[in-house]
Enzyme design. Structure first.
Site, PDB file in Angstrom:
ATOM      1  N   HIS A 168       0.583  -1.178  -0.003  1.00 40.57           N
ATOM      2  CA  HIS A 168       0.012  -0.057  -0.094  1.00 40.57           C
ATOM      3  C   HIS A 168       1.094   1.346   0.113  1.00 40.57           C
ATOM      4  CE1 HIS A 168       0.573  -1.799   4.125  1.00 40.57           C
ATOM      5  NE2 HIS A 168       0.795  -0.194   4.541  1.00 40.57           N
ATOM      6  N   HIS A 194       1.145   5.063   1.346  1.00 36.25           N
ATOM      7  CA  HIS A 194       0.612   6.161   2.122  1.00 36.25           C
ATOM      8  C   HIS A 194       0.524   7.344   1.383  1.00 36.25           C
ATOM      9  CE1 HIS A 194       0.758   3.475   6.208  1.00 36.25           C
ATOM     10  NE2 HIS A 194       1.715   3.178   5.626  1.00 36.25           N
TER      11      HIS A 194
HETATM   12  P1  AMP Z   1       1.829  -0.214   7.390  1.00 37.37           P
HETATM   13  O1  AMP Z   1       2.166  -0.004   8.702  1.00 37.37           O
HETATM   14  O2  AMP Z   1       2.637   0.463   6.528  1.00 37.37           O
HETATM   15  O3  AMP Z   1       1.532  -1.581   6.950  1.00 37.37           O
HETATM   16  O4  AMP Z   1       0.559   0.501   7.282  1.00 37.37           O
HETATM   17  C1  AMP Z   1      -0.835  -0.060   7.672  1.00 37.37           C
HETATM   18  C2  AMP Z   1      -1.646   0.972   7.655  1.00 37.37           C
HETATM   19  O5  AMP Z   1      -2.782   0.463   7.651  1.00 37.37           O
HETATM   20  C3  AMP Z   1      -1.670   1.722   9.060  1.00 37.37           C
HETATM   21  O6  AMP Z   1      -1.377   2.974   8.805  1.00 37.37           O
HETATM   22  C4  AMP Z   1      -2.902   1.649   9.570  1.00 37.37           C
HETATM   23  O7  AMP Z   1      -3.583   2.563  10.278  1.00 37.37           O
HETATM   24  C5  AMP Z   1      -3.907   1.049   8.575  1.00 37.37           C
HETATM   25  N1  AMP Z   1      -5.213   0.333   8.818  1.00 37.37           N
HETATM   26  C6  AMP Z   1      -4.986  -0.951   9.407  1.00 37.37           C
HETATM   27  N2  AMP Z   1      -6.412  -1.250   9.451  1.00 37.37           N
HETATM   28  C7  AMP Z   1      -7.148  -0.370   8.686  1.00 37.37           C
HETATM   29  C8  AMP Z   1      -8.599  -0.185   8.357  1.00 37.37           C
HETATM   30  N3  AMP Z   1      -9.521  -1.243   8.835  1.00 37.37           N
HETATM   31  N4  AMP Z   1      -9.138   0.674   7.498  1.00 37.37           N
HETATM   32  C9  AMP Z   1      -8.143   1.823   7.350  1.00 37.37           C
HETATM   33  N5  AMP Z   1      -6.876   1.873   7.493  1.00 37.37           N
HETATM   34  C10 AMP Z   1      -6.503   0.658   8.406  1.00 37.37           C
END
Ligand code: AMP
Length: 116
Positions: free
Chosen positions: A102, A104
Site C-alpha cells: 500500500h 501511504h
Molecule cells: P503499514 O504499517 O505501512 O503496514 O500501514 C498499515 C496502515 O493500515 C496503518 O497506517 C493503519 O492505520 C492502516 N489500517 C489498518 N487497518 C485499517 C482499516 N481497517 N482501515 C483503514 N486503515 C487501516
C-alpha cells in the site's frame, strides 16, 4: 498455497467498511483508520502482493497505477501544488504492519525529514 486474508482483502471485498475515496479495476483507495496527517489515504492494488520484495517484473504497471491514482487524488483535493508525501513500508525495519502493499498518501501539513 492460500494466503491468509489481510484486513485489506476484507475492505476490497466490502466485508468490512472503509471510507473509500477512489476505486478502479486495479486500485482501491481509502482513508487510513489512524491518520498521521490531516489527509492520510492508503492506495492499494486489488491484487494481493505481500511486500515490495514480492513484486514480479511484470507487475510494474500495478505500481504505476497506484502513483497515477495518488497523483489524480492530490489534484482532486487541491493539494497537488502544496505538496504531499507518499510512502511504502517494507517488512520489519520499514514498519510494515499489513502485508498487502500500500502507498501511504499524506497531505495537509508540513512534513519533516528525516521521517524517523
Ligand atoms: P503499514 O504499517 O505501512 O503496514 O500501514 C498499515 C496502515 O493500515 C496503518 O497506517 C493503519 O492505520 C492502516 N489500517 C489498518 N487497518 C485499517 C482499516 N481497517 N482501515 C483503514 N486503515 C487501516
Amino acid at each position: 498455497m492460500e494466503l491468509e486474508p489481510t484486513i485489506f482483502d476484507k475492505i476490497i471485498n466490502k466485508e468490512i467498511p472503509a471510507d473509500i475515496v477512489f476505486e478502479n479495476d486495479c486500485v482501491l483507495a481509502f482513508k487510513d483508520i489512524n491518520p498521521q496527517a490531516p489527509v492520510h489515504v492508503l492506495f492499494i492494488p486489488k491484487l494481493r502482493i505481500n511486500t515490495i520484495n514480492d513484486l514480479k517484473d511484470d507487475q510494474a504497471q500495478i505500481i504505476g497505477e497506484l502513483f497515477l491514482a495518488a497523483r489524480d487524488y492530490a489534484k482532486q483535493i487541491t493539494e497537488d501544488e502544496n505538496g504531499y508525501r507518499v510512502i511504502m513500508n517494507c517488512n520489519e525495519n520499514g514498519q510494515q504492519s499489513v502485508f498487502h502493499i500500500h502507498l501511504h498518501f499524506m497531505a495537509g501539513r508540513q512534513m519533516q525529514w528525516p521521517p524517523g
